[in-house]
Design a protein around this motif. Structure first.
Motif, PDB file in Angstrom:
ATOM      1  N   LYS A 148       0.823  -1.221  -0.074  1.00  0.00           N
ATOM      2  CA  LYS A 148      -0.179   0.004  -0.108  1.00  0.00           C
ATOM      3  C   LYS A 148       0.878   1.090  -0.010  1.00  0.00           C
ATOM      4  CE  LYS A 148      -4.448  -1.677   2.047  1.00  0.00           C
ATOM      5  NZ  LYS A 148      -4.960  -1.617   3.175  1.00  0.00           N
ATOM      6  N   LYS A 161     -14.743   0.742   1.640  1.00  0.00           N
ATOM      7  CA  LYS A 161     -14.129   0.300   2.751  1.00  0.00           C
ATOM      8  C   LYS A 161     -12.872   0.722   2.956  1.00  0.00           C
ATOM      9  CE  LYS A 161     -13.459  -3.334   6.270  1.00  0.00           C
ATOM     10  NZ  LYS A 161     -13.445  -4.859   6.420  1.00  0.00           N
ATOM     11  N   ASP A 162     -12.111   0.650   1.801  1.00  0.00           N
ATOM     12  CA  ASP A 162     -10.318   0.792   1.949  1.00  0.00           C
ATOM     13  C   ASP A 162     -10.164   2.076   1.279  1.00  0.00           C
ATOM     14  OD1 ASP A 162     -10.891  -0.313  -0.255  1.00  0.00           O
ATOM     15  OD2 ASP A 162      -9.279  -1.488  -0.439  1.00  0.00           O
ATOM     16  N   SER A 163     -11.058   3.141   0.997  1.00  0.00           N
ATOM     17  CA  SER A 163     -10.976   4.336   0.279  1.00  0.00           C
ATOM     18  C   SER A 163      -9.798   5.150   1.020  1.00  0.00           C
ATOM     19  CB  SER A 163     -11.925   4.947  -0.111  1.00  0.00           C
ATOM     20  OG  SER A 163     -12.810   4.396  -0.918  1.00  0.00           O
ATOM     21  N   GLU A 164      -8.987   5.941   0.208  1.00  0.00           N
ATOM     22  CA  GLU A 164      -8.593   7.171   1.054  1.00  0.00           C
ATOM     23  C   GLU A 164      -9.048   8.406   0.669  1.00  0.00           C
ATOM     24  OE1 GLU A 164      -4.345   7.687   0.488  1.00  0.00           O
ATOM     25  OE2 GLU A 164      -3.852   5.660   0.889  1.00  0.00           O
ATOM     26  N   THR A 183      -8.519   7.535   6.161  1.00  0.00           N
ATOM     27  CA  THR A 183      -9.151   6.308   5.956  1.00  0.00           C
ATOM     28  C   THR A 183     -10.173   6.143   6.892  1.00  0.00           C
ATOM     29  OG1 THR A 183      -7.243   5.081   7.131  1.00  0.00           O
ATOM     30  CG2 THR A 183      -7.012   5.472   4.775  1.00  0.00           C
ATOM     31  N   ASP A 185     -10.720   3.377   8.774  1.00  0.00           N
ATOM     32  CA  ASP A 185     -10.435   2.649   9.831  1.00  0.00           C
ATOM     33  C   ASP A 185      -9.982   3.330  11.172  1.00  0.00           C
ATOM     34  OD1 ASP A 185      -8.229   3.204   8.563  1.00  0.00           O
ATOM     35  OD2 ASP A 185      -7.010   1.609   9.309  1.00  0.00           O
ATOM     36  N   GLN A 246      -8.308   5.037  -4.077  1.00  0.00           N
ATOM     37  CA  GLN A 246      -8.080   3.640  -3.488  1.00  0.00           C
ATOM     38  C   GLN A 246      -6.449   3.329  -4.022  1.00  0.00           C
ATOM     39  OE1 GLN A 246     -10.876   0.678  -5.199  1.00  0.00           O
ATOM     40  NE2 GLN A 246     -10.719  -0.212  -2.979  1.00  0.00           N
TER      41      GLN A 246
END
Length: 442
Positions: A148, A161-164, A183, A185, A246
């Protein structure tokens, strides 16, 4: 001069120092004679001032100064020659006003003596030394983080879900207007992350600041506010999305391996995993060793029994610091520092019993290795001996730094003694399980 000692008990003694006139008189007379040569007193030419006047003006001050010097030198020499292991510093006993016209003087000092004791490293219950391993899950997660980090950003239409996500936090009342990239999370609650899923550029998401992040420092950074401003902050902020990306994972190829470790140092995914495992477990060993050092230290302090001259040390603490303390303050300070003092004595005993020494060469070599490792982090892989020696010399010119390195080396040598002589059991587990077992944390 005569010095005698009376042992009050095993931990306390009184030293008496008798100073006769012949011990100090010649020195005092010489100093006063030199004063006479240079004294500037109205009505007399320099060098022709009557000695009686010089003695009257300077005699007592010179006498007091010389007797004190003589007293301190004699006391220090006595303690060294007698090999007395004293705690703190000798304390002068209170005495009546000194008659400086007398031909001799007597002074008494209280001593606190270090106790005699033995150190037993063989605990009944074995102390755990953790062998922390990097398991496959950890290695795979680390590889994904690397991919990443070195991957490409690809523009997206909607948040997944895992977008910046790049956007601007605003609140008119608090004058918040700060652009950040985040992000999902990072948010504390899953409900917050759900508000973003499916959102597009230009959409505005309204969020409550209370409980938005686990750490207030994250909120400080996100809103660009001071610590006092975010403490207990409970307002609504708007987040307008300006960009959605992403991160496309980097390929695990030779180009990436060379970026990470230098040309051809790693040539396959298998070697990459082995390298990550090796580097991680080196770090884990430091953590494991520190845990062992702490646990053995705690065991020794709790199980090595000896008395201390508590009353003497309390009295000594009243005047030992930068500011004088009253008796109650000194008692509190002694209680706070007793455990540390006990370990210092235990450590000293272990160093003596195991003939542990740290030489200047040890300190220099350790400094060179530290510097070499730091330079490697910045890509300087092969510094010359002269470079290392020059930097080490600059580092060690700082006495505080030299002392810190010396203490570090003593700890390393003590750790080797513990591994060899203490009752230790080795327990192998993953880092995740280590954290749960030792810290009760996630």
């Amino acid at each position: 001069m005569n010095i005698t000692r009376e042992n009050v008990d095993a931990l306390n003694a009184v030293v008496k120092v008798d100073i006769a006139k012949e011990d100090y008189n010649d020195k005092v007379e010489k100093i006063l004679t030199d004063y006479r040569k240079t004294a500037n007193i109205p009505g007399f030419r320099k060098g022709h001032v009557p000695m009686g006047m010089v003695k009257k003006q300077y005699g007592k001050a010179v006498l007091v100064d010389e007797v004190n010097k003589l007293l301190q030198d004699a006391l220090n020499k006595y303690l060294t020659e007698e090999k007395l292991d004293v705690l703190g510093q000798p304390l002068p006993k209170t005495q009546d006003e000194i008659d400086w016209e007398a031909d001799g003087f007597s002074f008494e000092f209280e001593l606190g003596l270090a106790p005699e004791f033995d150190v037993n490293l063989k605990s009944k219950k074995a102390i755990t030394h953790y062998n922390i391993i990097a398991d496959d899950k950890m290695i795979d997660e680390q590889i994904e983080r690397i991919q990443k980090q070195y991957g490409k950003l690809v523009s997206q239409d909607v948040v997944v879900k895992d977008s910046e996500i790049t956007g601007v936090y605003t609140n008119e009342e608090k004058e918040i207007d700060n652009k950040v990239t985040l992000t999902l999370d990072k948010f504390k609650g899953k409900a917050t992350a759900k508000q973003f899923i499916g959102a597009k550029v230009g959409d505005v998401v309204t969020l409550k600041t209370k409980g938005l992040y686990d750490d207030e420092h994250e909120l400080m950074h996100a809103l660009k506010l001071g610590h006092d401003d975010v403490h207990g902050l409970d307002i609504e902020v708007n987040f307008e999305i300006t960009e959605i990306n992403q991160r496309e994972l980097a390929d695990l190829d030779q180009e990436l391996f060379d970026k990470l470790f230098g040309p051809k140092a790693v040539t396959s995914v298998t070697e990459l995993k082995a390298k990550i495992k090796e580097d991680a477990e080196k770090q884990f060993l430091q953590q494991s060793d520190q845990k062992l050092l702490n646990d053995v230290t705690e065991y020794l302090v709790e199980n090595t029994k000896f008395d201390l001259p508590a009353e003497f040390l309390t009295k000594w603490m009243q005047t030992a610091g930068e500011k004088d303390m009253d008796l109650d303050q000194a008692k509190d300070e002694y209680e706070k520092s007793e455990k540390s003092l006990r370990y210092q004595l235990i450590e000293g005993k272990l160093i003596e019993d195991n003939d542990i020494k740290v030489t200047m060469d040890d300190i220099k070599n350790h400094s060179r290795e530290m510097i070499k490792a730091q330079m490697a982090q910045f890509g300087q892989m092969n510094p010359s001996d002269k470079e290392l020696d020059d930097i080490a010399a600059r580092v060690l010119s700082n006495q505080e730094e030299a002392r810190r390195i010396s203490e570090q080396l003593v700890s390393q040598k003590l750790l080797s003694v513990y591994k060899e002589k203490a009752n230790i059991k080795v327990k192998e587990l993953s880092y995740e399980k280590f954290v749960k077992e030792v810290y009760g944390d996630k």
